[in-house]
Design an enzyme around this catalytic site. Sequence first.
Site, PDB file in Angstrom:
ATOM      1  CB  SER A 225      22.800  26.215 -14.595  1.00 50.28           C
ATOM      2  OG  SER A 225      23.447  24.968 -14.364  1.00 50.28           O
TER       3      SER A 225
ATOM      4  CE1 TYR B 271      18.674  23.803 -17.566  1.00 50.22           C
ATOM      5  CE2 TYR B 271      20.988  23.296 -17.196  1.00 50.22           C
ATOM      6  CZ  TYR B 271      19.775  23.747 -16.723  1.00 50.22           C
ATOM      7  OH  TYR B 271      19.651  24.145 -15.419  1.00 50.22           O
TER       8      TYR B 271
END
Length: 343
Positions: A234, A247
Amino acid sequence: MRALLLFHQLPRSPHLPPASRGAATRALASFAAPPLGSRARGRPPPARAMASQQQFPPQQQGSQPGKEHAMDPRPEAIIQNYKSAEKLKGKVALVTGGDSGIGRAVCLCFALEGATVAFTYVKGHEDRDAEETLQALRGIRSRTGARDPMAVPADLGYEENCRRVVEEVAGAYGGRIDVLVNNAAEQYERPSLADVTEADLDRVFRTNIFSYFLVTKHAVRHMGEGASIINTSSVNAYKGNKTLLDYTATKGAIVAFTRALALQLAEKGIRVNGVAPGPVWTPLIPASFGKEKVGQFGSEVPMKRAGQPAEVAPSYVFLASEQDSSYMSGQFLHVNGGVIVNG
């Protein structure tokens, strides 16, 4: 979209019900972007605006895994008039979290390039999304001559389940896996470090990074020279995100894992790369954020809009294709709406 930690044991029935060719064709058509304005017949669709203002209707699903069929608008999984070139013809691909979002788009692009595709999903929560993806894959398979696709229900947070998925897929396709895409993920907003519990860490790390280690560990045994592993990280791994601490930490771990594994597997001729998407319109978004944030999702990047899974999936095709990326390993592609990151 993800392998949520719900069942410690992998269910034994791997296949969803068969679908008719007509249903498969309709399913695939529904995943493509609609025509962008009026244009003359035969003329290619215009490119997306570099900085188009985009807002989504406020919405919130309230639980994970998110469901693509409940989103408004539905994400685009296939670029309209996608031009395939048989780049993955004869290959066997396994995609974790392939029922929806980026995973679905990757499955469909791989299939259009001639690959035989298997994917995982969360049984009892993502069945409808998985069935839609499977229908579309069957429709593509009828045109490419690939082998029947598979949808395998799995909780990938535990090694035994990862092993069983890999063995089932490899056993169905002649004992080999040519392309592995580790894509399963979950995320939760946590405004403060004090909000992150040990149980939270265990849950998110098992889904987001343990599964990458464990699926890869067993898949490598079935991969030979020329095979490709692609990991989904990400943009948050590079720029941080103050409300997605756990995350973001897992996504940074994926970057390090990818680079180290690329060095380890180079002598075997197996390439390991990754994709680090920016804000992309997937079920993870309405399942993670409140209505107001969903309505403005993607507006913070230079292009002022969220991406669509269809815009990310071709990067996975590039990295899977020996013709295109044979001299790349340990690298990441940044499909993120114009955010400048340091590699």
